[in-house]
Each structure stands twice: as C-alpha cells, then as structure tokens.
Design a protein around this motif. Structure first.
Motif, PDB file in Angstrom:
ATOM      1  N   PRO A  26       0.888  -0.982  -0.038  1.00  0.00           N
ATOM      2  CA  PRO A  26       0.100   0.092  -0.041  1.00  0.00           C
ATOM      3  C   PRO A  26       1.364   1.150   0.069  1.00  0.00           C
ATOM      4  CG  PRO A  26      -0.925  -1.600   1.633  1.00  0.00           C
ATOM      5  CD  PRO A  26       0.352  -2.103   1.022  1.00  0.00           C
ATOM      6  N   ARG A  27       1.073   2.496  -0.516  1.00  0.00           N
ATOM      7  CA  ARG A  27       1.111   3.139  -1.069  1.00  0.00           C
ATOM      8  C   ARG A  27       2.484   3.175  -1.788  1.00  0.00           C
ATOM      9  NH1 ARG A  27      -0.600   3.757   4.088  1.00  0.00           N
ATOM     10  NH2 ARG A  27      -2.584   5.561   4.255  1.00  0.00           N
ATOM     11  N   ARG A  30       4.534  -1.420  -7.775  1.00  0.00           N
ATOM     12  CA  ARG A  30       5.784  -2.669  -8.413  1.00  0.00           C
ATOM     13  C   ARG A  30       5.487  -2.168 -10.188  1.00  0.00           C
ATOM     14  NH1 ARG A  30       6.364  -7.284  -5.461  1.00  0.00           N
ATOM     15  NH2 ARG A  30       7.553  -8.579  -6.910  1.00  0.00           N
ATOM     16  N   GLN A  65       9.753   4.206  -8.268  1.00  0.00           N
ATOM     17  CA  GLN A  65      10.222   4.062  -7.019  1.00  0.00           C
ATOM     18  C   GLN A  65       9.999   5.173  -6.627  1.00  0.00           C
ATOM     19  OE1 GLN A  65      12.763   1.214  -7.225  1.00  0.00           O
ATOM     20  NE2 GLN A  65      11.129   1.263  -8.662  1.00  0.00           N
ATOM     21  N   ILE A  67       7.784   8.217  -3.724  1.00  0.00           N
ATOM     22  CA  ILE A  67       6.565   7.936  -2.675  1.00  0.00           C
ATOM     23  C   ILE A  67       5.468   8.472  -3.066  1.00  0.00           C
ATOM     24  CG2 ILE A  67       6.178   9.202  -0.549  1.00  0.00           C
ATOM     25  CD1 ILE A  67       9.141   9.802  -0.130  1.00  0.00           C
ATOM     26  N   PHE A  69       1.454   8.937  -2.669  1.00  0.00           N
ATOM     27  CA  PHE A  69       0.344   9.658  -0.999  1.00  0.00           C
ATOM     28  C   PHE A  69      -0.670  10.291  -2.265  1.00  0.00           C
ATOM     29  CE2 PHE A  69       1.146  14.773  -2.715  1.00  0.00           C
ATOM     30  CZ  PHE A  69       2.583  13.876  -3.589  1.00  0.00           C
ATOM     31  N   ASP A  70      -1.511   9.976  -1.199  1.00  0.00           N
ATOM     32  CA  ASP A  70      -3.555  10.038  -1.453  1.00  0.00           C
ATOM     33  C   ASP A  70      -3.596   9.827  -3.182  1.00  0.00           C
ATOM     34  OD1 ASP A  70      -4.553  11.310   0.377  1.00  0.00           O
ATOM     35  OD2 ASP A  70      -3.894  13.385  -0.465  1.00  0.00           O
ATOM     36  N   ALA A  74       5.419  11.086  -6.263  1.00  0.00           N
ATOM     37  CA  ALA A  74       6.566  11.711  -6.520  1.00  0.00           C
ATOM     38  C   ALA A  74       7.756  11.507  -7.124  1.00  0.00           C
ATOM     39  CB  ALA A  74       7.473  12.545  -5.503  1.00  0.00           C
ATOM     40  N   PRO A  76      11.665   9.662  -8.130  1.00  0.00           N
ATOM     41  CA  PRO A  76      12.475  10.179  -7.057  1.00  0.00           C
ATOM     42  C   PRO A  76      13.651  10.754  -7.564  1.00  0.00           C
ATOM     43  CG  PRO A  76      12.312   8.271  -8.346  1.00  0.00           C
ATOM     44  CD  PRO A  76      10.895   9.076  -8.698  1.00  0.00           C
ATOM     45  N   LEU A  77      13.603  11.306  -8.767  1.00  0.00           N
ATOM     46  CA  LEU A  77      14.570  11.603  -9.619  1.00  0.00           C
ATOM     47  C   LEU A  77      14.162  13.521  -9.562  1.00  0.00           C
ATOM     48  CD1 LEU A  77      15.572   9.691 -13.252  1.00  0.00           C
ATOM     49  CD2 LEU A  77      16.357   9.997 -10.627  1.00  0.00           C
TER      50      LEU A  77
ATOM     51  N   ASP B 521      -2.301  11.298   3.949  1.00  0.00           N
ATOM     52  CA  ASP B 521      -1.460  10.809   3.332  1.00  0.00           C
ATOM     53  C   ASP B 521      -0.757  10.961   3.849  1.00  0.00           C
ATOM     54  OD1 ASP B 521      -2.367   7.776   2.412  1.00  0.00           O
ATOM     55  OD2 ASP B 521      -2.562   8.167   0.742  1.00  0.00           O
ATOM     56  N   GLY B 522      -0.362  12.372   3.788  1.00  0.00           N
ATOM     57  CA  GLY B 522      -0.161  13.423   3.825  1.00  0.00           C
ATOM     58  C   GLY B 522       1.069  13.324   2.612  1.00  0.00           C
ATOM     59  N   CYS B 523       2.150  13.837   2.270  1.00  0.00           N
ATOM     60  CA  CYS B 523       3.153  13.950   1.029  1.00  0.00           C
ATOM     61  C   CYS B 523       4.644  12.962   0.864  1.00  0.00           C
ATOM     62  CB  CYS B 523       2.965  16.183   0.750  1.00  0.00           C
ATOM     63  SG  CYS B 523       4.015  16.106   1.974  1.00  0.00           S
ATOM     64  N   GLN B 524       5.482  13.278  -0.012  1.00  0.00           N
ATOM     65  CA  GLN B 524       6.739  13.621  -0.470  1.00  0.00           C
ATOM     66  C   GLN B 524       7.773  13.939   0.577  1.00  0.00           C
ATOM     67  OE1 GLN B 524       4.715  15.299  -2.281  1.00  0.00           O
ATOM     68  NE2 GLN B 524       6.422  16.020  -3.138  1.00  0.00           N
ATOM     69  N   ARG B 527       5.931  13.015   5.599  1.00  0.00           N
ATOM     70  CA  ARG B 527       5.783  11.577   5.100  1.00  0.00           C
ATOM     71  C   ARG B 527       7.408  11.106   6.314  1.00  0.00           C
ATOM     72  NH1 ARG B 527       2.317   9.123   2.320  1.00  0.00           N
ATOM     73  NH2 ARG B 527       4.064   7.387   1.399  1.00  0.00           N
ATOM     74  N   PRO B 528       8.527  11.145   5.234  1.00  0.00           N
ATOM     75  CA  PRO B 528       9.712  10.788   5.753  1.00  0.00           C
ATOM     76  C   PRO B 528      10.673  11.820   6.569  1.00  0.00           C
ATOM     77  CG  PRO B 528       9.490  11.668   3.295  1.00  0.00           C
ATOM     78  CD  PRO B 528       8.539  11.950   3.788  1.00  0.00           C
ATOM     79  N   GLN B 547       7.322   2.640   2.801  1.00  0.00           N
ATOM     80  CA  GLN B 547       6.922   3.989   1.874  1.00  0.00           C
ATOM     81  C   GLN B 547       7.081   5.187   2.109  1.00  0.00           C
ATOM     82  OE1 GLN B 547       6.667   0.397   0.266  1.00  0.00           O
ATOM     83  NE2 GLN B 547       5.636   2.363  -0.865  1.00  0.00           N
ATOM     84  N   SER B 548       7.404   5.264   3.710  1.00  0.00           N
ATOM     85  CA  SER B 548       7.556   7.133   4.153  1.00  0.00           C
ATOM     86  C   SER B 548       9.577   7.112   3.415  1.00  0.00           C
ATOM     87  CB  SER B 548       7.297   6.665   5.072  1.00  0.00           C
ATOM     88  OG  SER B 548       5.829   7.162   5.249  1.00  0.00           O
ATOM     89  N   ARG B 549      10.103   6.118   3.079  1.00  0.00           N
ATOM     90  CA  ARG B 549      10.860   6.345   2.878  1.00  0.00           C
ATOM     91  C   ARG B 549      11.386   6.764   1.466  1.00  0.00           C
ATOM     92  NH1 ARG B 549      15.042   5.584   6.783  1.00  0.00           N
ATOM     93  NH2 ARG B 549      14.451   4.551   8.472  1.00  0.00           N
ATOM     94  N   PHE B 550      12.138   8.075   1.151  1.00  0.00           N
ATOM     95  CA  PHE B 550      13.110   8.331  -0.295  1.00  0.00           C
ATOM     96  C   PHE B 550      13.305   7.456  -0.893  1.00  0.00           C
ATOM     97  CE2 PHE B 550      16.112   9.954  -3.292  1.00  0.00           C
ATOM     98  CZ  PHE B 550      15.229  10.403  -4.138  1.00  0.00           C
ATOM     99  N   ILE B 551      13.737   6.306  -1.798  1.00  0.00           N
ATOM    100  CA  ILE B 551      13.369   5.306  -2.644  1.00  0.00           C
ATOM    101  C   ILE B 551      14.681   4.926  -2.175  1.00  0.00           C
ATOM    102  CG2 ILE B 551      14.499   6.163  -5.375  1.00  0.00           C
ATOM    103  CD1 ILE B 551      13.447   2.840  -4.153  1.00  0.00           C
ATOM    104  N   ARG B 554      14.722   3.359   0.517  1.00  0.00           N
ATOM    105  CA  ARG B 554      14.280   2.083   0.498  1.00  0.00           C
ATOM    106  C   ARG B 554      14.749   1.025  -0.122  1.00  0.00           C
ATOM    107  NH1 ARG B 554       9.499   2.699  -2.913  1.00  0.00           N
ATOM    108  NH2 ARG B 554      10.618   4.876  -2.081  1.00  0.00           N
ATOM    109  N   ILE B 559      19.405   6.437  -6.295  1.00  0.00           N
ATOM    110  CA  ILE B 559      19.099   5.725  -7.609  1.00  0.00           C
ATOM    111  C   ILE B 559      20.383   6.896  -8.430  1.00  0.00           C
ATOM    112  CG2 ILE B 559      17.763   7.756  -7.629  1.00  0.00           C
ATOM    113  CD1 ILE B 559      15.588   6.081  -9.268  1.00  0.00           C
ATOM    114  N   TYR B 565      21.611   1.793  -9.885  1.00  0.00           N
ATOM    115  CA  TYR B 565      21.907   2.132  -8.353  1.00  0.00           C
ATOM    116  C   TYR B 565      23.343   2.254  -8.157  1.00  0.00           C
ATOM    117  CZ  TYR B 565      16.698   2.738  -7.488  1.00  0.00           C
ATOM    118  OH  TYR B 565      15.310   2.549  -7.204  1.00  0.00           O
ATOM    119  N   GLU B 805      10.422  -7.740  -2.808  1.00  0.00           N
ATOM    120  CA  GLU B 805      10.163  -6.601  -3.636  1.00  0.00           C
ATOM    121  C   GLU B 805      11.135  -5.743  -4.623  1.00  0.00           C
ATOM    122  OE1 GLU B 805       8.174  -3.346  -1.315  1.00  0.00           O
ATOM    123  OE2 GLU B 805       7.151  -4.018  -0.142  1.00  0.00           O
TER     124      GLU B 805
END
Lengths: 124, 813
Positions: A26-27, A30, A65, A67, A69-70, A74, A76-77, B521-524, B527-528, B547-551, B554, B559, B565, B805
């Motif tokens: 969830p949130r 894949r 990859q 985050i 939300f709702d 966002a 990741p780059l 749900d907060g935002c990016q 959450r972190p 899921q609240s961490r930057f990739i 995680r 990246i 990576y 995952e």
C-alpha cells in the motif's frame, strides 16, 4: 477505474494477469516488464490501483520508485508530482504519462496493454 | 455544499483578494462570494505602480486577477462600485449606485488613503496623489519631456514617483520637510548616499523645505515654499504618507483606532466582520507593506474556512526602494534607538554603506545601501533572533564569508544582465525569474521555485532569488518566521516532534490524525520527516515505514539518473585489504558493473546496477564480509582518515584506529541529514576533517574535536568544540554530538545550518559544560544504536524475504 472492484476475473483475453494485489505494498508500486516497456502498477493507501508507463515526462525517472500519497506519486529523480488517475504532472509542471487500464478481481491485478491512453481522457 | 453562506468583500485590492484566493484553496464551496471594488478593473499589483509610472510596465502586465478569473471562480464582482454603507443589523452593504448585497460574513479590505496636506490650492487640477492606477494615468497625462514636476514628500512613495516622472522626461524637484530623505527607514549616512545618487540622476532635492501654497488659475502652475521661493510646476505629486481607510467601518460603528481594530484572527469587534490589509490595526500596529498583508490573508482565510487554528502575531517588516539601479534595504531598529552596538562598513568611493544594529548578540536592525545582497540573510537573522556571537566579526562581510570560502563573489543582482544565470542547477536566468514574477504574479520564494525551478535544487542561489523578488516587488517576501513542516499542516517541525513525544504517538497515521493533517496520506515532504522523528523518538519500538522513505533508503542504494543504482560497501575508516579489494573486483566482474569509482569519502562505488540485481550483488558482497556503507541515506556515511602516526613521518596521533572505532560506534544511525566524519593525525589535516560534520584533528597533547563543517554547496569550516586527551573521550563526544543533532535538528537540516541556527554557544553548553547531559546523550545514542546496527543488505540479500520487492511483479505481453 470504474470496474476495478469487479468481483470476478475478466474473461476477455486482453486482460493480462500480473499478480496478487497484496504483492504491491500500500502506498507503493511494483514494476511489470512488458513489450510496451516497464509499467509501474501503483496501489494507493485506500487500495485503488493504477498503471502508468514507468517514465516521468520530465527526465524519464522511474515513477514506480517514488513516494505515493493520495492518488499521486513524486518522481524520485527531481520530485515532479504525477496524478495517477489522469497521468498528468501536477501544476505548475506540465506533462503527461501514458496510462494503461488496470483492474482487480478476486484479489488479482489484471492489466490491459491494448488500450493505452496518452492523454487525460477517461479510461474505459 | 447545500448551506452555502454569503461572503462579501469590500475592497478589490491585494490583501482582500489574497484572502479570497487562500480561502478558495481551503474551502472552495463554503461561500457565495461577492466583491465590491471602487476601481473599475480587476485586482492589480499595486506595488508595481512605480514601474508603470516609469514606463517599464503597463496595467495589463500588473493585473493579478482579470475579469475572467472572477467569472471562472463564480465570484460576483462589482467593479467601479463604491460601498457607502454597512447595515450591521440587517447584514447588508449598500453601494453608491444603489447595488446591495447581504452577507453572513463580511471582509473589509478598504486599504488606505493618501494624506492630502491642507494647503491653499491643494484642490487645483494638476495636483495628484500616488495611490492607484487612476493617479498614475493622471500623472502620465501631465507628463511630457521638458515639463516640470514637483513631488512633495521625500519618503519611499515620493522618491519612486520622482524617479518615474524623471523616466518620463520631466524635470523633477523633491520637496522634503525633514533634513534627510526617507528618515523613517534610513539613517543619516545612507540617506546622504541616496540623495547624492538621486541628484546624480538629475532629480533636484530640497531638504528642510516646507510647502506653503500651490498657486495657479485653472491649473496648478507654481509651488511656493516657506521663505518665499517659488518653483514652477506643471504637475504636483503629494506623497506625504498614507492613513488607513476606516471611514466606512467607523460609520458602521466598528471599533477603530488609527485603523479598524482586529484581534489575532483578524476579526473585528463585530464577530461577523473580518478585516485585512492596510485598513487594519493589529496590536497597535498598522502595516503598509505587502508581506504582512499576505500573512494576515492566510490567517483570515483559515478562520473564514472555519479551520480556526491560525494566529497572526504581527510582522517584522523591511523596506526596499524600487528605483532601478539603487540597492537599498532597511529593517527593524535601524537607528539603534533601544541601545546596542552599531557595526558599520563604509566605502564612499564605491557608494556602499552597511550598518547593523546588534544587541545581546542578536541583529535587531539593518540599513544597507549600494550592496543589499545579504539583505535577506540579515532579515532572517533578525526574525529568528539568531545568536550571531560566534561570527559577529564577519557579519558585515555577508553570508558568503561565513566559513573560510563559499559561494562568494555573487554580483549585486540589480546590476546583473538579464541573461546571467542565477540558478546553476536548473539553468534559470535572471530574466526568466523576473518575467515569471511579473507575468505570473508570484510573491514568495516557494512560488518562484515551483514555477521556474530556480533555487529548488541545491538552494545556493536562494539569496539571489529572494533579492530578485525584493527588487521586482519592492519589499521583502521571505517566508514568515514560523514555517510549517509542509503544506499538509500548520505545525512546525518542533511542534510536531514535541507532540510525538508528549502524546506517545507511535505511527505516521497516528501523528497525522492527532495533528489533523490536511491530507490524510501526507506528502513526499512530510512522510519521510515523520518517519524519522518517530524512529528517533522511539528507538527499538517504532516499526519503520518503508513507504515513507525516499527510494534510496528503501532500496539501500543510490538511484542514478538512468534509474539504475550505485552500491557502496562499507570500508571501515577507509582502510582496506587485498582480499577485500579482490572480493569487490570479483563482484564487479561477475555482475558486469559498468563503472567502478572511488568516492570522496574513501570508499568504492559500483555504479549502474539494475534494481532487480541488487539482492544478488549484496549477497555476494555479504559473503566476502562486506556490509552496507549507507552511502544512500540520511545517515552516518563515512569516517575519512589519513594514515596518521602508524606511517606518516609527521603524524602525532593514530588517526586510522580512531576513525575505525568511530565508524564502528556510529554506523547504521539514521540522522536528520547525511553525516560525514573525518579524522586527521596532525594539524596538516590530510583527511580534510575541518569541513566535515564532525572532524577530529590529532595534536601532540591529544585530540581536537570540531563540528559543523560542510564542503558542499556552501563551504563552511568547522568550529572547535573542545580538546580532549583520549580516544575514549572522543568517542563519548562523538556519540553525544550525533544524538543531540538527531534529537533537535529539523529533518533535512545538515549540522552546519543547524549550528548556525542554534548557535555554537548552545552546542558547547550541551556537550562541554553539561558533562552529565553529555553522558546521558551518549547513553541514549548507544541505546538507539543497539537497534539500528543491523546490516540492511543482509536483510534483503538474495534468498531472504526482503528481496522480493526488488524483483519485477511480472513479465507480460
């Protein structure tokens, strides 16, 4: 996404089985490898499922990859925010990601590669 | 919403409309909104009237909300319709043309009116004030090459009017009552520099001059001064001040002082009526600058939307002069009237004057002339009451000179060419930023970041962007003093952290529920931060929310731009062995790693590994005894060492042994931002310890411990914390320092800005003076480390549950 809660597995062969819903956090998301390229299958906090091409319209970052939300993710780059429902970048950024119809039946996620949408129109 | 109420706004200006915009963002459907405006157009940016007068812009350039905008948002606009009465009993307002509207809530934003001196002839045609677009049009109509203008008043508005009329080709004389220009904002030396500069442009300035009468038959022709001197004038501009426009409110029986009196929620004495902007008197103060008005708008909207938690506590204001080519800034107690030391830098030949008033090691006032690059920084120091004791000797030289080097040599932005690059990360030029500010109606740093991307990456150009905002808009638009954690909440980092501890909140959703997060749900951004605060507050108890961490955190890898990576194994203290190097080489070959590179922290970086291969790469590295180097996290990264006394002929201390011990102590700790450490065996400092978050330098008698260095965007040398004798002492200080930083810095705040914010005096007190406190911090650090020191790679390596995952969910089609 009107039929994603449909209880029975779709009979139409255009729906491809990709795996159990519970395999997607969830949130989270894949990746599904496909001939159309990598597809990110997202699961929101309230268990809605969306499928987008795994490429940010900005610099091609892997949206899977990011985050979640709702109903947004966002990248990741460079932190562009993409609306999962419309596949569109949130203002003030501008851009569109290709979307794929996706549905969940009996706890399994199905994806359709035939009808993809490169703009903001409603998915069947 | 079925129970829509009626909101009526009187005053179609910046403060009122900003409140409406804020309200629409919070509660778009709560009200049917009706707006009355005495002027015939949409809402425009009043602070850009000076450029319109100077011919640099037109009315359509400065419109903030055109008529379409009102229609799109379902707002009824009565433009050119002056409200003449409020019936508070029947809750109706009535305009001069007979238009009426009833309200459930009324918002007054009637602004201010220019003061007109009661001089003989003040009502003659050709005598104007400088307040709205109609005034500007009157001035432009009277302007013309060779014609003469007299501006009465040498304050901010008067000088901007004078400059505008000069640009229109007029011969301009400024008549000012006081002995210096802008005496409410400038001290004498700065005012003198300003006078010389304006005279150099061709404006005649008469100081200590009192106007006695305006003469003319059917139109003004002459200004007579006390003492009998007469000045020919085709146009007279009266710019002697403004006062809040309270007539309507007073006639309606609302309590008024100089302005309409409001409380901290911007409510007047009638609970159905709110007021914002220049017409308002709050805690005894009235404001005429835009930044405070916008802060009021935000708070007022919060209450109109029935959220009911925001409070306006008044503003510290700053002034700039919008005269092209003149850099001038003034804020606070610039005269030092309440005591304090004046720090002054003066270079008459270059036309530079800077004065800071410092009281109890806090900046409380500033006047800058000729070089205002650091204005935003000084203003921030003022508002945040930062302790400047540690660097007051360098304060006047600006932020670039804090630390030993830095992002210095920044040109005065006013003099910069339009094509000059301001944001090096995103390639944004000065011209693009200025265009975005004026065409898109931007007022804050955040808005410029969102629209142009300038200053949104490394942030080193933030000061320049703030300067451009200030220059373009003529005020200081830096963010309000208390910054919420993110857009999802009104609470600050500190408030959120306190709430987590005091209310035993133990998960991200619990925090969001308890503090009534706007987005469930907060935002990016938040959450972190919440995940980190919970982890830090409840070590061993909190279950990390991946899921609240930057990739990077995680995936436990960094990246890269192509979505692959990088993998960096830990090499303790940067000391390796042939066997270890061979193992890394084997992994690189076996997995066809495209690029192998040494990092700045003495580690080896394997670049270009696809995500799905990470578990296999880790498994192979684990087998050779290598673990995660945490090069991807807001965590303790590396301890860089020199060879020290084991080998070096100059070495005085065993730096490698200490470096390895420090890394063994600290690895695995999550921190607000990344932490880099270094140990040098002698003051030659080959490990560059003095630009690390924590650097240790060996001296003959023991070790020097330094903190708060940074070699990134802004180079900052460390400050000395203390000297100790033994390695054991260094380790205790090291753990305690990390723990106080972990517990008190804001998420994503490096040690350098954190120390600049809280002051080195504070850090020394917590760690050096309070020995018991230091030991307690160190003990808490050890307890936290007991839970944190688990190799994240081993938990996710090939064959483990955590590896799943990293693999694709399916291959289809």
């Amino acid at each position: 996404m009107n039929d994603q809660a449909s209880p029975r597995a779709p009979a139409d062969s255009k729906w491809l089985r990709v795996g159990p819903l519970e395999a997607i956090p969830p949130r989270g998301a894949r990746v599904v490898h496909s001939r159309a390229g990598d597809i990110a299958v997202f699961r929101t906090g309230d268990d809605r499922v969306f499928a987008l091409l795994d490429r940010c319209p900005h610099k091609g970052g892997p949206l899977s990859q990011g985050i979640v939300f709702d109903n947004r993710v966002a990248c990741p780059l460079h932190n562009w925010v993409i609306d999962l429902e419309a596949g569109a970048a949130c203002a003030p950024d501008e851009g569109q990601v290709q979307r794929f119809p996706v549905r969940v039946a009996e706890g399994t996620v199905y994806l359709c590669l035939q009808d993809s949408y490169a703009n903001g129109e409603a998915l069947i | 919403m079925s129970e829509q109420e009626n909101l009526v706004l009187i005053g179609n200006g910046m403060a009122g409309m900003r409140t409406v915009e804020e309200l629409l963002a919070l509660a778009p459907d709560r009200y049917r909104i009706t707006v009355f405006g005495a002027e015939p157009c949409g809402n425009y940016n009043r602070i850009l009237l000076s450029p319109v007068l100077a011919g640099e812009k037109k009315l359509e350039d400065i419109l903030l909300n055109d008529l379409d905008w009102y229609a799109q948002h379902g707002i009824t606009l009565h433009a050119g319709c002056e409200v003449t009465g409020i019936d508070r009993v029947r809750r109706r307002v009535r305009a001069a043309d007979g238009t009426e509207a009833s309200y459930d809530r009324l918002l007054l934003a009637t602004g201010s009116v220019p003061v007109v001196l009661p001089l003989p002839g003040a009502d003659l045609p050709g005598v104007v004030t400088f307040r709205d677009i109609a005034d500007v049009e009157r001035m432009l109509a009277a302007a013309g090459a060779g014609r003469r203008a007299v501006v009465i008043g040498g304050g901010l508005l008067g000088l901007e009017a004078a400059n505008g009329l000069l640009c229109q080709g007029m011969q301009v004389t400024v008549v000012h009552l006081a002995g210096t220009l802008m005496e409410r904002q400038l001290d004498q030396p700065a005012a003198e520099l300003l006078r010389r500069s304006l005279e150099g442009r061709g404006i005649e300035i008469l100081l200590e001059a009192r106007t006695e009468a305006l003469l003319g038959e059917d139109r003004v022709g002459t200004v007579r001064l006390a003492g009998g001197r007469e000045l020919p004038a085709d146009l007279v501009v009266m710019a002697v001040g403004i006062r809040p426009n309270v007539e309507l409110a007073r006639n309606a029986g609302l309590h008024c002082g100089r302005g309409v009196v409001v409380d901290d929620t911007l409510q007047t004495y009638d609970p159905r009526i709110y007021a914002v902007g220049e017409c308002v008197q709050h805690r005894g103060d009235t404001y005429g600058l835009v930044a405070p008005l916008f802060e009021q708008a935000k708070v007022c909207a919060n209450h109109l939307a029935r959220l009911g938690y925001a409070r306006y506590a008044g503003s510290v204001t700053a002034t700039r002069l919008k005269v092209t080519g003149v850099e001038l800034f003034s804020a606070g107690d610039y005269l030092g009237a309440a005591g304090g030391d004046e720090l002054v830098y003066q270079d008459p030949a270059k036309g530079v004057y800077k004065k800071l008033v410092v009281r109890d090691d806090r900046v409380c006032g500033a006047v800058l002339y000729g070089d205002a690059v650091d204005a935003s920084w000084y203003f921030q120091l003022m508002r945040e009451h930062t302790d400047v004791g540690a660097f007051r000797d360098r304060l006047l030289f600006g932020q670039a000179h804090l630390g030993d080097a830095g992002h210095g040599g920044v040109d005065a932005v006013a003099a910069m060419d339009d094509t000059a690059e301001v944001c090096g990360c995103n390639g944004v030029s000065k011209g693009e930023i200025v265009r975005a500010i004026t065409t898109k109606g931007l007022f804050t740093l955040e808005e410029v970041r969102a629209h142009t991307k300038a200053s949104s990456s490394c942030g080193s150009c933030t000061g320049m962007v703030e300067q451009l905002l200030a220059l373009t808009l003529g005020g200081d638009y830096s963010a309000p003093e208390v910054k919420p954690l993110c857009g999802c909440t009104g609470f600050t980092h500190e408030e959120v952290r306190r709430a987590i501890g005091e209310n035993a909140l133990k998960s991200v959703p619990e925090v969001m529920r308890f503090l009534e997060w706007r987005n469930p749900d907060g935002c990016q951004s938040c959450r972190p931060a919440l995940n980190y605060y919970l982890l830090c507050t409840w070590p061993g108890e909190y279950r990390d929310d991946g899921q609240s961490r930057f990739i990077n955190e995680r995936a436990h890898a960094n990246i890269q731009r192509d979505g692959t990576y990088s993998v960096v194994p830990r090499i303790w203290g940067g000391v390796t062995s042939p066997a270890q190097l061979r193992a890394i080489a084997d992994v690189a070959e076996r997995f066809e790693v495209p690029s192998v590179k040494f990092t700045g922290g003495q580690r080896i970086d394997l670049l270009g590994v696809p995500k799905e291969r990470l578990p296999a790469v880790w498994h192979a590295l684990n087998q050779a005894g290598l673990v995660s180097g945490h090069a991807y996290g807001k965590a303790v990264r590396t301890v860089k060492t020199c060879v020290g006394s084991q080998w070096c002929r100059f070495g005085t201390q065993d730096s490698t042994t200490l470096g390895i011990r420090m890394e063994k102590l600290c690895w695995g700790a999550w921190t607000p931002h990344k932490v880099k450490m270094g140990v040098s065996g002698c003051p030659r400092n080959c490990s560059e310890a003095t630009v690390k978050d924590l650097g240790v330098v060996g001296v003959d008698s023991g070790w020097e411990i330094h903190v708060g260095g940074n070699a990134g965007v802004k180079v900052r040398a460390t400050e000395l914390l203390c000297r100790v004798k033994t390695m054991e002492e260094v380790l205790e200080y090291c753990g305690a320092f990390l723990q106080v930083y972990r517990e008190e810095a804001r998420y994503l705040e490096r040690t350098a800005p954190w120390i600049e914010r809280v002051g080195m005096t504070y850090v020394r007190r917590r760690l050096v003076e309070e020995a018991d406190g230091r030991r307690a911090l160190h003990a808490r650090f050890l307890e936290s480390q007991r839970h944190a020191q688990k190799d994240p790679w081993a938990e996710r390596a090939e064959g483990s549950d955590g590896a799943r995952e990293f693999l694709p969910l399916a291959q289809v089609g």
